[in-house]
Design a protein around this motif. Structure first.
Motif, PDB file in Angstrom:
ATOM      1  N   GLN A 139       1.051  -1.105   0.001  1.00  0.00           N
ATOM      2  CA  GLN A 139      -0.131   0.069  -0.034  1.00  0.00           C
ATOM      3  C   GLN A 139       0.848   1.390  -0.004  1.00  0.00           C
ATOM      4  O   GLN A 139       2.013   1.355   0.516  1.00  0.00           O
ATOM      5  CB  GLN A 139      -0.825   0.148   1.210  1.00  0.00           C
ATOM      6  N   LYS A 144      -3.525   5.086   1.396  1.00  0.00           N
ATOM      7  CA  LYS A 144      -3.536   3.771   1.081  1.00  0.00           C
ATOM      8  C   LYS A 144      -4.267   3.636  -0.047  1.00  0.00           C
ATOM      9  O   LYS A 144      -5.037   2.288   0.018  1.00  0.00           O
ATOM     10  CB  LYS A 144      -3.603   2.920   2.359  1.00  0.00           C
ATOM     11  N   ASN A 145      -4.522   4.455  -1.001  1.00  0.00           N
ATOM     12  CA  ASN A 145      -5.495   4.225  -2.076  1.00  0.00           C
ATOM     13  C   ASN A 145      -4.948   3.562  -3.286  1.00  0.00           C
ATOM     14  O   ASN A 145      -5.502   3.655  -4.321  1.00  0.00           O
ATOM     15  CB  ASN A 145      -6.284   5.508  -2.264  1.00  0.00           C
ATOM     16  N   VAL A 147      -1.446   1.259  -4.787  1.00  0.00           N
ATOM     17  CA  VAL A 147      -0.651  -0.129  -4.490  1.00  0.00           C
ATOM     18  C   VAL A 147       0.336  -0.103  -5.249  1.00  0.00           C
ATOM     19  O   VAL A 147       0.172  -0.091  -6.459  1.00  0.00           O
ATOM     20  CB  VAL A 147      -1.517  -1.326  -4.246  1.00  0.00           C
ATOM     21  N   SER A 173      -6.050   0.743  -5.831  1.00  0.00           N
ATOM     22  CA  SER A 173      -6.154  -0.491  -4.515  1.00  0.00           C
ATOM     23  C   SER A 173      -7.702  -1.176  -4.705  1.00  0.00           C
ATOM     24  O   SER A 173      -7.397  -2.296  -3.950  1.00  0.00           O
ATOM     25  CB  SER A 173      -6.136   0.400  -3.315  1.00  0.00           C
TER      26      SER A 173
END
Length: 198
Positions: A139, A144-145, A147, A173
């Motif tokens: 991530q 954390k949007n 990857v 993600s």
């Protein structure tokens, strides 16, 4: 100490000596690395757990990991990658790993095949070649949007000839587009255009 020892056996954390300029190599976190990078902080058991699953400060290059996967696929011969076909000098630099038994490799092979038949790499469960693979994601960012999506593996499963690494950098993600789906596209193309590789 054993974690780092076995990771290094497969060439992680060192140059592969590929025939390209300016090669860099990855990082295997260890107590000395942590002390240097975290103002003298000590190594804790959680650092070992995170390193064991490839997180924390663990970094690899795609060429390092494809070389390591190749050695897992062929039961312990660490090849020196090269782009010039028939480069005997590079081919003679192969190192045979003697520290692990065939049954150790068999367990890894079986797990990687199961990842394809009913696990995270099921996109590679194709009818024209048996593939063994492992996926991974990292991530990115505060939200954390995004990857980094990875898939590594080898084929054919019963008589491995080729290893692969595909990394999709900074992808979404959510959704179905990931490194395994990109590798699936390549395998589908190969089944039509270069089936001799299977």
């Amino acid at each position: 100490a054993n974690l780092e020892k076995y990771i290094k056996l497969f060439g992680i954390g060192e140059k592969t000596n590929v025939d390209l300029p300016d090669e860099i190599f990855g990082v295997i976190p260890n107590p000395e690395w942590k002390k240097k990078n975290f103002a003298g902080d000590i190594w804790r058991v959680g650092d070992t757990y995170n390193t064991a699953i490839g997180q924390y400060g663990f970094q690899v290059t795609p060429i390092e990991i494809v070389r390591a996967i190749g050695a897992m696929a062929n039961f312990g011969t660490l090849q020196t990658p090269h782009f010039i076909l028939g480069d005997k000098t590079k081919e003679e630099q192969a190192v045979v790993l003697t520290e692990l038994k065939k049954e150790n490799y068999d367990v890894v092979h079986k797990g990687m095949r199961q990842a394809v038949t009913y696990g995270t790499a099921v996109a590679l469960n194709v009818p024209y070649v048996e593939v063994a693979a492992k996926t991974g994601t990292a991530q990115l960012g505060v939200l954390k949007n995004r990857v980094n999506s990875w898939v590594v593996g080898f084929f054919p499963y019963e008589n491995p000839k080729y290893s692969f690494t595909v990394m999709m950098e900074s992808g979404p993600s959510t959704g179905t587009i990931n490194a395994a789906s990109i590798m699936r596209g390549l395998l589908d193309w190969m089944s039509i255009n270069t089936p001799e590789y299977f």
